[in-house]
Write a protein that holds these residues in place. Structure first.
Motif, PDB file in Angstrom:
ATOM      1  N   ASN A  17      -3.380  10.891   7.151  1.00  0.00           N
ATOM      2  CA  ASN A  17      -3.851   9.575   6.713  1.00  0.00           C
ATOM      3  C   ASN A  17      -4.481   8.860   7.901  1.00  0.00           C
ATOM      4  OD1 ASN A  17      -2.611   9.661   3.977  1.00  0.00           O
ATOM      5  ND2 ASN A  17      -0.731   9.735   5.172  1.00  0.00           N
ATOM      6  N   VAL A  39       0.892  -1.149   0.000  1.00  0.00           N
ATOM      7  CA  VAL A  39       0.000   0.000   0.000  1.00  0.00           C
ATOM      8  C   VAL A  39       0.934   1.203   0.000  1.00  0.00           C
ATOM      9  CG1 VAL A  39      -1.708   1.312   1.316  1.00  0.00           C
ATOM     10  CG2 VAL A  39      -1.803  -1.188   1.295  1.00  0.00           C
ATOM     11  N   VAL A  59      -6.139   2.389   6.762  1.00  0.00           N
ATOM     12  CA  VAL A  59      -5.294   1.218   6.974  1.00  0.00           C
ATOM     13  C   VAL A  59      -5.561   0.723   8.384  1.00  0.00           C
ATOM     14  CG1 VAL A  59      -2.910   0.404   7.110  1.00  0.00           C
ATOM     15  CG2 VAL A  59      -3.545   2.113   5.413  1.00  0.00           C
ATOM     16  N   THR A  60      -5.731  -0.592   8.542  1.00  0.00           N
ATOM     17  CA  THR A  60      -6.027  -1.166   9.851  1.00  0.00           C
ATOM     18  C   THR A  60      -4.908  -2.107  10.274  1.00  0.00           C
ATOM     19  OG1 THR A  60      -8.391  -1.030   9.384  1.00  0.00           O
ATOM     20  CG2 THR A  60      -7.724  -2.499  11.179  1.00  0.00           C
ATOM     21  N   PHE A 102      -5.749   5.733  10.161  1.00  0.00           N
ATOM     22  CA  PHE A 102      -5.472   4.320  10.414  1.00  0.00           C
ATOM     23  C   PHE A 102      -6.217   3.882  11.656  1.00  0.00           C
ATOM     24  CE2 PHE A 102      -2.142   6.601  12.674  1.00  0.00           C
ATOM     25  CZ  PHE A 102      -1.916   5.877  13.827  1.00  0.00           C
ATOM     26  N   ILE A 154       4.188  -0.978   3.480  1.00  0.00           N
ATOM     27  CA  ILE A 154       3.549   0.321   3.358  1.00  0.00           C
ATOM     28  C   ILE A 154       4.614   1.280   2.843  1.00  0.00           C
ATOM     29  CG2 ILE A 154       2.335   2.186   4.534  1.00  0.00           C
ATOM     30  CD1 ILE A 154       1.622   0.064   6.706  1.00  0.00           C
ATOM     31  N   TYR A 200       5.713   5.860  11.592  1.00  0.00           N
ATOM     32  CA  TYR A 200       5.197   4.490  11.716  1.00  0.00           C
ATOM     33  C   TYR A 200       6.189   3.559  12.411  1.00  0.00           C
ATOM     34  CZ  TYR A 200       0.940   5.582   9.259  1.00  0.00           C
ATOM     35  OH  TYR A 200      -0.275   6.113   8.937  1.00  0.00           O
ATOM     36  N   ALA A 234      -8.850   6.466   2.174  1.00  0.00           N
ATOM     37  CA  ALA A 234      -8.505   5.090   2.541  1.00  0.00           C
ATOM     38  C   ALA A 234      -8.248   5.032   4.041  1.00  0.00           C
ATOM     39  CB  ALA A 234      -7.260   4.638   1.785  1.00  0.00           C
ATOM     40  N   CYS A 258       2.210  -7.030   4.719  1.00  0.00           N
ATOM     41  CA  CYS A 258       2.043  -5.994   3.697  1.00  0.00           C
ATOM     42  C   CYS A 258       3.061  -4.882   3.917  1.00  0.00           C
ATOM     43  CB  CYS A 258       0.624  -5.420   3.761  1.00  0.00           C
ATOM     44  SG  CYS A 258       0.260  -4.196   2.495  1.00  0.00           S
TER      45      CYS A 258
END
Length: 136
Positions: free
Chosen positions: A126, A14, A80-81, A128, A55, A28, A78, A53
């Motif tokens: 963003n 992603v 993200v979880t 999450f 990022i 992050y 969007a 995944c």
């Protein structure tokens, strides 16, 4: 003749367009403990490993490279979880993320789909979620 794939695709990346890829990737790493993939490091791109995944964070300079037109942002596009394992960890990780610069949008609460989730936004806005199975 069917055009259906023989196997379902697997989500592996992603990517978010970012104003400051280094700062956002570091957020992050610091806030959620994700690991930066140093082999992908570039002034235009950073990448962190989020479980199965990756990022990515890319500057606007990638638009011509992937032939992506300018898109006017319209609110949250969007979410993200991240699964953090337990309901107690949702609060712990939310507090850690806020201490690193996230904004708490909604404290952890049970959802109608069996998850306990907190909603946050990162330093560039963003959204999450931090999630765990309700009752875990």
């Amino acid at each position: 003749m069917s055009l259906a794939p023989t196997l379902a695709p697997t989500l592996v990346y992603v990517t978010f367009l970012a104003r400051d890829v280094a700062a956002l990737a570091q957020f992050y790493v610091d806030a959620l403990g994700l690991e930066e993939v140093l082999a992908s490091r570039d002034e235009r791109y950073r990448e962190v490993r989020g479980g199965g995944c990756m990022i990515g964070f890319a500057t606007q300079a990638v638009r011509p490279f992937i032939k992506l037109p300018e898109i006017e942002p319209v609110g949250t596009r969007a979410i993200v979880t991240f699964d953090v394992g337990t309901v107690a960890q949702v609060a712990v990780m939310a507090a850690r993320a806020v201490a690193q610069g996230a904004t708490l949008v909604r404290e952890g609460q049970d959802t109608f789909f069996g998850q306990h989730q907190a909603v946050l936004s990162d330093p560039e806005g963003n959204v999450f979620r931090l999630s765990a199975a309700s009752g875990s």
